[in-house]
Design an enzyme around this catalytic site. Structure first.
Site, PDB file in Angstrom:
ATOM      1  N   ASP A  72       0.883  -1.150   0.153  1.00  0.00           N
ATOM      2  CA  ASP A  72       0.144  -0.110   0.056  1.00  0.00           C
ATOM      3  C   ASP A  72       0.781   1.290   0.169  1.00  0.00           C
ATOM      4  O   ASP A  72       0.381   2.395  -0.732  1.00  0.00           O
ATOM      5  CB  ASP A  72      -0.846   0.103   1.098  1.00  0.00           C
ATOM      6  CG  ASP A  72      -2.119  -0.822   0.838  1.00  0.00           C
ATOM      7  OD1 ASP A  72      -2.451  -1.405  -0.158  1.00  0.00           O
ATOM      8  OD2 ASP A  72      -2.852  -1.396   1.928  1.00  0.00           O
ATOM      9  N   ARG A 164       4.649  18.201  23.027  1.00  0.00           N
ATOM     10  CA  ARG A 164       3.722  19.144  23.687  1.00  0.00           C
ATOM     11  C   ARG A 164       2.370  19.028  22.620  1.00  0.00           C
ATOM     12  O   ARG A 164       2.535  19.092  21.463  1.00  0.00           O
ATOM     13  CB  ARG A 164       4.091  20.423  23.870  1.00  0.00           C
ATOM     14  CG  ARG A 164       5.264  20.758  24.713  1.00  0.00           C
ATOM     15  CD  ARG A 164       5.579  22.300  24.985  1.00  0.00           C
ATOM     16  NE  ARG A 164       5.841  22.892  23.716  1.00  0.00           N
ATOM     17  CZ  ARG A 164       7.198  23.487  23.469  1.00  0.00           C
ATOM     18  NH1 ARG A 164       8.069  23.164  24.203  1.00  0.00           N
ATOM     19  NH2 ARG A 164       7.670  23.746  22.560  1.00  0.00           N
ATOM     20  N   THR A 194      -9.384   3.560   6.394  1.00  0.00           N
ATOM     21  CA  THR A 194      -9.055   2.297   7.066  1.00  0.00           C
ATOM     22  C   THR A 194      -7.482   2.426   7.474  1.00  0.00           C
ATOM     23  O   THR A 194      -6.961   1.496   7.766  1.00  0.00           O
ATOM     24  CB  THR A 194      -9.108   1.377   5.944  1.00  0.00           C
ATOM     25  OG1 THR A 194      -8.462   1.527   4.697  1.00  0.00           O
ATOM     26  CG2 THR A 194     -10.653   1.101   5.611  1.00  0.00           C
ATOM     27  N   LEU A 198      -8.524   5.217  11.425  1.00  0.00           N
ATOM     28  CA  LEU A 198      -9.000   4.119  12.177  1.00  0.00           C
ATOM     29  C   LEU A 198      -8.516   3.963  13.326  1.00  0.00           C
ATOM     30  O   LEU A 198      -9.002   3.760  14.424  1.00  0.00           O
ATOM     31  CB  LEU A 198      -8.930   2.744  11.231  1.00  0.00           C
ATOM     32  CG  LEU A 198      -9.595   1.584  11.848  1.00  0.00           C
ATOM     33  CD1 LEU A 198     -10.867   1.709  12.006  1.00  0.00           C
ATOM     34  CD2 LEU A 198      -9.177   0.506  10.851  1.00  0.00           C
TER      35      LEU A 198
END
Length: 299
Positions: A72, A164, A194, A198
């Site tokens: 991917d 921070r 996704t 997610l």
């Protein structure tokens, strides 16, 4: 017909597949250009004002298809090129998850030949158009137009090296929705729902949906929810002026770090007018795929 072939020299399976396809294209008299994933432009290139062929002459001219060999991550990096070339993208999985790629089943050449013959379905995935406004932009005449980036998955605005948390506002189509303090915020496409969105607690959104998902990351409040927008909505994330001049905030586009020469004041995200055209071979339905990938339903 002319093909752009993209692979990684660090992935031995992808290297072997690239050589197979190069030999096949030569035997069929098909023109092609072969490039390594590291030769593709990074996110900062998109707003540099250059054309692809100025980056590398191999990108000059028209391509009928781009074939990406990898996982991917390879698809995400390659999608920036296909959006600029306006041609379909066939991803063949030689990586890990391969949520965006096609599984290579049996004969690699047969799969590619079907794609070349137009026998593989095309899915249009919405890209994000991201405009970044930095401090002093209104006075800087050296900048030619807005800083514009494109993402297939998401843009993430996150706390920097100091750790921070910071303050930010969320506006959607001109309405102030939230003022928050936390680790950051993710604005994702349906495809990107996704991915990091997610993990940050956002919803799974069907890949054909054309809106966006806005997900705060570890907000320091009990009043926080992910927001799903309409296709025509525009999301603006404004960063407070007192955030260490903006230098302790990180920006990631599809996982790649993007740096700016001055503190960022706001990020405006909308749907791009040019989608990524993914070719899916023997595609599984979205819900069957998420059932197997995220819910361990293998039956």
């Amino acid at each position: 017909m002319r093909i752009l072939l993209v692979g990684s020299k660090s992935n031995s399976q992808a290297v072997d597949a690239r050589f197979q396809l190069m030999a096949y294209f030569q035997s069929q008299g098909i023109e092609f250009e072969s490039v390594d994933i590291d030769d593709l432009p990074d996110s900062t290139f998109v707003y540099s004002g250059c054309s692809l062929d100025r980056l590398d002459p191999r990108f000059a001219g028209e391509f009928h298809m781009v074939i990406a060999l990898g996982g991917d991550g390879t698809i995400l990096r390659t999608s920036r090129v296909t959006a600029m070339l306006d041609c379909p993208l066939l991803g063949l999985n030689f990586g890990h998850l391969g949520f965006l790629c096609n599984t290579v089943e049996g004969n690699l050449i047969a799969t590619v030949s079907e794609a070349l013959a137009g026998e593989i379905a095309e899915e249009k995935r919405e890209n994000l158009r991201i405009s970044v406004v930095c401090a002093g932009d209104e006075e800087d005449y050296a900048i030619e137009g807005p800083r514009t980036l494109y993402a297939l998955n998401e843009i993430t605005i996150a706390r920097g090296a100091s750790g921070r948390i910071f303050n930010f506002d969320i506006d959607i189509s001109g309405d102030r929705v939230a003022r928050m303090r936390g680790d950051g915020v993710v604005v994702a496409s349906a495809t990107g729902s996704t991915a990091y969105a997610l993990s940050a607690g956002g919803p799974l959104v069907a890949s054909g949906y054309r809106g966006m998902v806005v997900v705060p990351v570890a907000p320091h409040t009990l009043n926080s929810r992910a927001i799903v927008t309409a296709h025509s909505d525009v999301v603006e994330i404004s960063i407070a002026d007192d955030q260490a001049n903006g230098h302790d905030i990180s920006f990631f586009v599809d996982g790649d770090v993007v740096e700016f020469e001055r503190p960022v004041r706001s990020v405006v995200v909308s749907a791009s007018d040019r989608p990524t055209r993914l070719l899916k071979y023997r595609r599984e339905g979205f819900y069957k795929l998420i059932a197997k990938t995220f819910f361990n339903m293998n039956d």
